[in-house]
Each structure stands twice: as C-alpha cells, then as structure tokens.
Design a protein around this motif. Structure first.
Motif, short mmCIF file in Angstrom:
data_model
loop_
_atom_site.label_atom_id
_atom_site.label_comp_id
_atom_site.label_asym_id
_atom_site.label_seq_id
_atom_site.Cartn_x
_atom_site.Cartn_y
_atom_site.Cartn_z
N LEU A 165 0.80 -1.23 0.00
CA LEU A 165 0.00 0.00 0.00
C LEU A 165 0.83 1.28 0.00
CD1 LEU A 165 -2.98 -0.60 2.45
CD2 LEU A 165 -3.10 -0.01 0.05
N SER A 166 2.14 1.17 0.11
CA SER A 166 2.96 2.37 0.29
C SER A 166 2.79 3.39 -0.83
CB SER A 166 4.43 2.00 0.47
OG SER A 166 4.94 1.40 -0.70
N GLY A 167 2.77 2.95 -2.06
CA GLY A 167 2.59 3.89 -3.18
C GLY A 167 1.21 4.53 -3.15
N PHE A 168 0.20 3.75 -2.83
CA PHE A 168 -1.16 4.29 -2.75
C PHE A 168 -1.30 5.25 -1.57
CE2 PHE A 168 -1.78 0.20 -4.94
CZ PHE A 168 -2.29 0.70 -6.14
N ARG A 169 -0.58 4.96 -0.48
CA ARG A 169 -0.60 5.87 0.67
C ARG A 169 0.01 7.23 0.29
NH1 ARG A 169 -2.40 3.73 5.25
NH2 ARG A 169 -2.10 1.52 5.67
N GLU A 170 1.09 7.20 -0.50
CA GLU A 170 1.71 8.45 -0.94
C GLU A 170 0.75 9.25 -1.81
OE1 GLU A 170 5.39 7.47 -2.87
OE2 GLU A 170 6.22 6.56 -1.03
N THR A 171 0.06 8.56 -2.71
CA THR A 171 -0.92 9.24 -3.57
C THR A 171 -2.06 9.81 -2.74
OG1 THR A 171 -0.40 7.72 -5.39
CG2 THR A 171 -2.47 8.93 -5.55
N ALA A 172 -2.56 9.01 -1.78
CA ALA A 172 -3.65 9.47 -0.91
C ALA A 172 -3.19 10.67 -0.07
CB ALA A 172 -4.13 8.34 -0.01
N ALA A 173 -1.94 10.65 0.38
CA ALA A 173 -1.41 11.76 1.17
C ALA A 173 -1.32 13.03 0.33
CB ALA A 173 -0.04 11.41 1.75
N ARG A 174 -0.94 12.88 -0.92
CA ARG A 174 -0.75 14.03 -1.80
C ARG A 174 -2.09 14.66 -2.23
NH1 ARG A 174 2.17 12.68 -7.04
NH2 ARG A 174 2.73 10.97 -5.68
N PHE A 175 -3.09 13.83 -2.51
CA PHE A 175 -4.32 14.36 -3.10
C PHE A 175 -5.56 14.26 -2.20
CE2 PHE A 175 -1.74 12.95 -6.75
CZ PHE A 175 -1.59 14.17 -7.39
N PHE A 176 -5.54 13.41 -1.17
CA PHE A 176 -6.74 13.16 -0.37
C PHE A 176 -6.48 13.23 1.14
CE2 PHE A 176 -7.26 10.87 -4.39
CZ PHE A 176 -8.43 11.44 -4.87
N ASN A 177 -5.50 14.00 1.55
CA ASN A 177 -5.16 14.15 2.97
C ASN A 177 -4.92 12.81 3.66
OD1 ASN A 177 -5.35 16.97 2.91
ND2 ASN A 177 -7.56 16.89 3.23
N GLY A 178 -4.36 11.87 2.93
CA GLY A 178 -4.01 10.57 3.50
C GLY A 178 -5.16 9.58 3.59
N ASP A 179 -6.34 9.93 3.07
CA ASP A 179 -7.51 9.07 3.17
C ASP A 179 -7.54 8.06 2.01
OD1 ASP A 179 -9.94 7.87 3.56
OD2 ASP A 179 -11.12 9.71 3.46
N LEU A 180 -7.19 6.82 2.33
CA LEU A 180 -7.17 5.77 1.29
C LEU A 180 -8.57 5.47 0.77
CD1 LEU A 180 -4.54 3.30 2.78
CD2 LEU A 180 -4.37 4.51 0.61
N ASN A 181 -9.58 5.59 1.61
CA ASN A 181 -10.95 5.34 1.16
C ASN A 181 -11.40 6.39 0.14
OD1 ASN A 181 -11.40 2.96 2.68
ND2 ASN A 181 -11.68 4.22 4.50
N ALA A 182 -10.94 7.61 0.32
CA ALA A 182 -11.24 8.67 -0.66
C ALA A 182 -10.55 8.36 -1.99
CB ALA A 182 -10.82 10.03 -0.13
N LEU A 183 -9.34 7.83 -1.93
CA LEU A 183 -8.62 7.44 -3.14
C LEU A 183 -9.39 6.33 -3.86
CD1 LEU A 183 -6.03 7.56 -4.94
CD2 LEU A 183 -5.11 5.78 -3.43
#
Length: 177
Positions: A43-61
């Motif tokens: 999940l590390s890459g998806f966490r970085e994307t979620a942090a950049r665009f969705f304030n770290g919310d993986l569910n929003a991603l």
C-alpha cells in the motif's frame, strides 16, 4: 494401580498439549506481523498518492478510482479497495496480538482471522518451550485433562452403580443376631 498410571498418562498428554499453546500463539503473532508488513509495503505507493491528493484518506482514493470514467481506474479500484481492507484487517489482528497472553489466547479462540489461523495450523511445527508461560499452560492443561477425564469416568461409574456401597436394610442387619 492402573488408574494411577492412567492419570499420569492423561496428565502427561495434557502437559504436552498445553505447552504447545504459547508456541502457537507466538507463531500466529509472527504470521500476522509478517503479513502486516507485506500489506503495508503493497500500500505504500497508494498511501503516498492518498497523502498528496486526499489528505491521506485511502478510502477517498478508492472512491475516486471507482468514480473515474477510465475503465482501467475503475478496475484497479477493486484491487486497491481489497488492499486497504486487508491492511485494516491485519492491523486489527496485530493490535489484538499485542495484548497480554490471556487476551491473545481468547482472541485466537474466539475472533482470529480464519485464513491466518488455518495458515498457522498448516505450518505449525510442534515445539516444547521452557518458558514460564509454556510451563504454566502445560501444567494447567495436564491437570485439567486428568481432572476432567476422572470426573467423567467416576460420574459414569457412579451412574451405572459401580463403586457404590449398598445400604443394608435395618431388618437384614438384625436378622443375623
């Protein structure tokens, strides 16, 4: 005499089964930790994307992926959602295995993840730990098994009338005088 040896045999069996409990709990905890680390890596890459665009919310991603007009993104949404669900499950299991030994044992007996439990059972190799915890489990298991079997056997014997002393009726007692 045979009963004494049977008690010793049952106690020994219970002891050997009991000393397996801490080793099994430890193996399950290590398996959970390993899967958790692997899940976090996935999940590390998806966490970085979620942090950049969705304030770290993986569910929003995941919701963004699902709402995308791109068919590939919508397809990947299921994969990412599964990774997020799995990471949450493993985090919960890991937290449960961080508690005291009795909480860990209760969690394994009542609420452990079936897949991880089956995996641990399949890979478990019997071991005899000489840790105080294993000794306590072993002695408790041995005593409990010997006690339960003796209660069952004595209860069945008593129910069937073995070992009972029959009362002598008062007039039979006077008859020989």
């Amino acid at each position: 005499m045979f009963r004494g040896y049977l008690r010793l045999l049952l106690f020994g069996f219970g002891l050997l089964v009991g000393v397996q409990v801490p080793g099994f709990i430890d193996d399950y905890g290590k398996r959970v930790a390993a899967h958790r680390a692997e899940s976090e890596e996935s999940l590390s890459g998806f966490r970085e994307t979620a942090a950049r665009f969705f304030n770290g919310d993986l569910n929003a991603l995941v919701a963004h992926y699902k709402a995308s007009s791109d068919e590939v993104m919508r397809s990947d949404a299921q994969s990412v959602e599964h990774l997020v669900y799995r990471a949450e499950l493993l985090e919960g299991e890991w937290l449960a295995m961080q508690g005291p030994w009795y909480a860990q044992a209760w969690h394994l007996a009542s609420a452990a993840d079936r897949e991880l439990l089956d995996e641990t059972i399949a890979a478990y190799s019997y071991q005899v730990l000489l840790a105080p915890q294993a000794i306590a489990w072993g002695l408790s298991g041995g005593l409990l098994l010997a006690w339960l079997v003796e209660l069952v056997v004595l209860g069945a014997g008593w129910t069937l009338g073995f070992g009972r002393k029959h009362k002598i009726i008062a007039h039979e007692q006077r008859h020989w005088r």
